[in-house]
Motif scaffolding. Structure first.
Motif, PDB file in Angstrom:
ATOM      1  N   THR A 286      99.896  46.056 -60.756  1.00  0.00           N
ATOM      2  CA  THR A 286     100.047  47.439 -61.191  1.00  0.00           C
ATOM      3  C   THR A 286     101.332  47.993 -60.590  1.00  0.00           C
ATOM      4  O   THR A 286     102.085  47.262 -59.951  1.00  0.00           O
ATOM      5  N   ILE A 287     101.591  49.269 -60.821  1.00  0.00           N
ATOM      6  CA  ILE A 287     102.754  49.910 -60.218  1.00  0.00           C
ATOM      7  C   ILE A 287     102.306  51.116 -59.411  1.00  0.00           C
ATOM      8  O   ILE A 287     101.284  51.741 -59.689  1.00  0.00           O
ATOM      9  N   CYS A 288     103.075  51.461 -58.413  1.00  0.00           N
ATOM     10  CA  CYS A 288     102.811  52.631 -57.575  1.00  0.00           C
ATOM     11  C   CYS A 288     103.237  53.884 -58.344  1.00  0.00           C
ATOM     12  O   CYS A 288     104.295  53.912 -58.953  1.00  0.00           O
TER      13      CYS A 288
ATOM     14  N   CYS B 284     107.502  50.881 -58.018  1.00  0.00           N
ATOM     15  CA  CYS B 284     107.381  49.631 -57.267  1.00  0.00           C
ATOM     16  C   CYS B 284     106.133  48.875 -57.694  1.00  0.00           C
ATOM     17  O   CYS B 284     105.090  49.463 -57.975  1.00  0.00           O
ATOM     18  N   GLY B 285     106.243  47.555 -57.740  1.00  0.00           N
ATOM     19  CA  GLY B 285     105.124  46.719 -58.141  1.00  0.00           C
ATOM     20  C   GLY B 285     104.152  46.485 -56.995  1.00  0.00           C
ATOM     21  O   GLY B 285     104.549  46.287 -55.854  1.00  0.00           O
ATOM     22  N   LEU B 286     102.873  46.499 -57.322  1.00  0.00           N
ATOM     23  CA  LEU B 286     101.810  46.236 -56.357  1.00  0.00           C
ATOM     24  C   LEU B 286     100.870  45.173 -56.904  1.00  0.00           C
ATOM     25  O   LEU B 286     100.690  45.050 -58.111  1.00  0.00           O
ATOM     26  N   VAL B 287     100.259  44.444 -55.994  1.00  0.00           N
ATOM     27  CA  VAL B 287      99.182  43.524 -56.341  1.00  0.00           C
ATOM     28  C   VAL B 287      97.950  44.018 -55.598  1.00  0.00           C
ATOM     29  O   VAL B 287      97.954  44.136 -54.377  1.00  0.00           O
ATOM     30  N   LEU B 288      96.902  44.321 -56.346  1.00  0.00           N
ATOM     31  CA  LEU B 288      95.647  44.780 -55.762  1.00  0.00           C
ATOM     32  C   LEU B 288      94.648  43.636 -55.786  1.00  0.00           C
ATOM     33  O   LEU B 288      94.478  42.979 -56.805  1.00  0.00           O
TER      34      LEU B 288
ATOM     35  N   ASP C 181     104.381  43.436 -54.692  1.00  0.00           N
ATOM     36  CA  ASP C 181     104.541  42.322 -55.629  1.00  0.00           C
ATOM     37  C   ASP C 181     105.967  41.795 -55.495  1.00  0.00           C
ATOM     38  O   ASP C 181     106.923  42.454 -55.917  1.00  0.00           O
ATOM     39  N   LYS C 182     106.122  40.629 -54.915  1.00  0.00           N
ATOM     40  CA  LYS C 182     107.456  40.056 -54.697  1.00  0.00           C
ATOM     41  C   LYS C 182     108.180  39.719 -55.992  1.00  0.00           C
ATOM     42  O   LYS C 182     109.384  39.592 -56.013  1.00  0.00           O
ATOM     43  N   ASP C 183     107.441  39.588 -57.098  1.00  0.00           N
ATOM     44  CA  ASP C 183     108.042  39.267 -58.385  1.00  0.00           C
ATOM     45  C   ASP C 183     108.468  40.498 -59.176  1.00  0.00           C
ATOM     46  O   ASP C 183     109.117  40.365 -60.204  1.00  0.00           O
TER      47      ASP C 183
END
Length: 41
Positions: A9-11, A18-22, A35-37
């Motif tokens: 998802t995104i913040c 910014c990308g996030l992984v939940l 999210d490093k990608d």
């Protein structure tokens, strides 16, 4: 313990997106990390 899954998802805090992984377990967020990608990270 239930099955864990990852949701990308995104913040929404600012306009950068910014990308996030939940990490989700039993329909609850148990961890959040960057999210490093994601291109803007």
């Amino acid at each position: 313990m239930g099955e864990k899954r990852e949701v990308k998802t995104i913040c929404a805090y600012c306009g950068t997106g910014c990308g996030l992984v939940l990490e989700v377990e039993k329909d609850q967020i148990v961890r959040a990390r960057g999210d490093k990608d994601a291109p803007v990270n």
